[in-house]
Design a protein around this motif. Structure first.
Motif, mmCIF file in Angstrom:
data_model
loop_
_atom_site.group_PDB
_atom_site.id
_atom_site.type_symbol
_atom_site.label_atom_id
_atom_site.label_comp_id
_atom_site.label_asym_id
_atom_site.label_seq_id
_atom_site.Cartn_x
_atom_site.Cartn_y
_atom_site.Cartn_z
ATOM 1 N N ALA A 9 0.854 -1.160 -0.020
ATOM 2 C CA ALA A 9 -0.081 0.004 0.113
ATOM 3 C C ALA A 9 0.844 1.305 0.071
ATOM 4 O O ALA A 9 1.836 1.301 0.590
ATOM 5 C CB ALA A 9 -0.875 0.065 1.189
ATOM 6 N N ASP A 13 -3.462 5.334 -0.986
ATOM 7 C CA ASP A 13 -4.440 4.110 -0.968
ATOM 8 C C ASP A 13 -5.073 4.092 0.476
ATOM 9 O O ASP A 13 -6.087 3.403 0.604
ATOM 10 C CB ASP A 13 -3.584 2.512 -0.786
ATOM 11 N N ILE A 17 -8.633 1.959 1.627
ATOM 12 C CA ILE A 17 -8.519 0.946 2.707
ATOM 13 C C ILE A 17 -9.433 1.568 3.525
ATOM 14 O O ILE A 17 -10.432 0.437 4.360
ATOM 15 C CB ILE A 17 -7.126 0.934 3.222
ATOM 16 N N GLN A 21 -12.649 -0.973 5.088
ATOM 17 C CA GLN A 21 -13.110 -1.191 6.435
ATOM 18 C C GLN A 21 -14.395 -0.843 6.993
ATOM 19 O O GLN A 21 -14.856 -1.806 7.488
ATOM 20 C CB GLN A 21 -11.986 -0.681 7.333
ATOM 21 N N TRP A 50 -5.342 5.292 8.764
ATOM 22 C CA TRP A 50 -4.516 4.242 7.778
ATOM 23 C C TRP A 50 -3.261 4.768 6.986
ATOM 24 O O TRP A 50 -2.128 4.274 7.029
ATOM 25 C CB TRP A 50 -5.614 3.936 6.521
ATOM 26 N N VAL A 61 1.782 -2.862 5.019
ATOM 27 C CA VAL A 61 0.365 -2.960 4.627
ATOM 28 C C VAL A 61 0.407 -3.132 3.230
ATOM 29 O O VAL A 61 0.704 -2.860 2.140
ATOM 30 C CB VAL A 61 -0.429 -1.601 4.880
ATOM 31 N N LEU A 63 -2.174 -4.734 -0.264
ATOM 32 C CA LEU A 63 -3.668 -4.558 -0.760
ATOM 33 C C LEU A 63 -3.773 -5.685 -1.753
ATOM 34 O O LEU A 63 -2.786 -5.995 -2.603
ATOM 35 C CB LEU A 63 -3.763 -3.350 -1.547
ATOM 36 N N THR A 70 -9.476 -2.493 -5.637
ATOM 37 C CA THR A 70 -8.833 -2.804 -4.590
ATOM 38 C C THR A 70 -10.001 -3.695 -3.701
ATOM 39 O O THR A 70 -10.900 -3.279 -3.526
ATOM 40 C CB THR A 70 -8.201 -1.615 -3.773
ATOM 41 N N TYR A 73 -6.989 -6.060 2.247
ATOM 42 C CA TYR A 73 -5.883 -5.430 2.688
ATOM 43 C C TYR A 73 -5.423 -6.655 3.958
ATOM 44 O O TYR A 73 -6.308 -7.027 4.449
ATOM 45 C CB TYR A 73 -5.771 -4.040 3.424
#
Length: 186
Positions: A9, A13, A17, A21, A50, A61, A63, A70, A73
Motif C-alpha cells: 500500500a 491508498d 482501505i 474497512q 490508515w 500494509v 492490498l 482494490t 488489505y
C-alpha cells in the motif's frame, strides 16, 4: 476472472482501505457494535489512521487487487510483546522472531476468490525475509470462516483468549499461531 495480485500500500491508498474497512465492518460487526457505531466511523479519521499505519516503521500494509479494484488489505509486522505475551505477561522465548498479522480483510463481495490466501502468503514471505519465523493473529471466537481460513493455513489456537468491551457487549477473541511457512489448503 481479472488478474489478481497483492502489492504494498501507498499513502494514496488510505482512503480506499478506509472504505473497505467501513463496508466490511458494517457487514461483519453491526450486530456486535451497533449501526450507530459503524455509522460514526468518520471517513477522514479512518483515512488519517490508515495513512499513519502505512508509514509506521516496521509495519507492512498490503492490498489485494483484482483488475482495477482494490478488494482487501493486510497489516503485518514484528509482534509487539503485549500481543504475544504468556498469561503472566512475560515474553515467549521466540519473541524476537514472532510476527503479528494485525488484520486481514477482504471485502465480502470479493470473498472466496483466493485474495485472503494471497495476502497472507505475501505477508508471511516478506516477514520470513525479515528473519521472522512464527506468526500470531487474533480472531473473534464466533468468526468461524476466519478461524477456518487460518486453520487451513496450518495455524491453530494457542489457548490464549482475550475479551474486548465493544460498548454493546463483550467480544471474545482467540489467539492463533503458526509457522510463517504456510500450508494453505483448499
Amino acid at each position: 476472472m481479472s488478474a489478481a495480485e497483492v502489492r504494498p500500500a501507498s499513502l494514496s491508498d488510505a482512503a480506499e482501505i478506509a472504505r473497505i474497512q467501513r463496508l466490511t465492518w458494517r457487514a461483519a460487526y453491526t450486530d456486535l457494535l451497533g449501526a450507530e457505531a459503524i455509522d460514526a466511523l468518520d471517513a477522514a479519521d479512518l483515512e488519517g489512521t490508515w495513512a499513519e499505519t502505512i508509514e509506521f516503521p516496521g509495519t507492512r500494509v498490503y492490498l489485494a487487487v483484482e483488475g482495477e479494484f482494490t478488494v482487501g488489505y493486510c497489516v503485518a509486522g514484528p509482534a509487539p510483546i503485549d500481543e504475544i505475551a504468556t498469561a503472566d505477561g512475560t515474553a515467549p522465548p521466540d519473541a524476537a522472531t514472532t510476527a503479528l498479522i494485525a488484520t486481514l480483510v477482504v471485502e465480502p463481495r470479493w470473498g472466496r476468490r483466493g485474495h485472503a490466501g494471497r495476502l497472507l502468503g505475501t505477508a508471511t514471505a516478506d516477514l520470513r525475509s525479515d528473519g521472522l519465523d512464527r506468526g500470531v493473529t487474533w480472531v473473534a471466537q464466533s468468526d468461524h470462516p476466519t478461524l477456518g481460513f487460518y486453520r487451513r493455513a496450518g495455524w491453530a489456537p494457542d489457548g490464549t483468549v482475550r475479551t474486548l468491551d465493544t460498548g454493546r457487549g463483550m467480544l471474545r477473541e482467540v489467539r492463533l499461531t503458526g509457522t510463517l511457512q504456510l500450508e494453505l489448503t483448499h
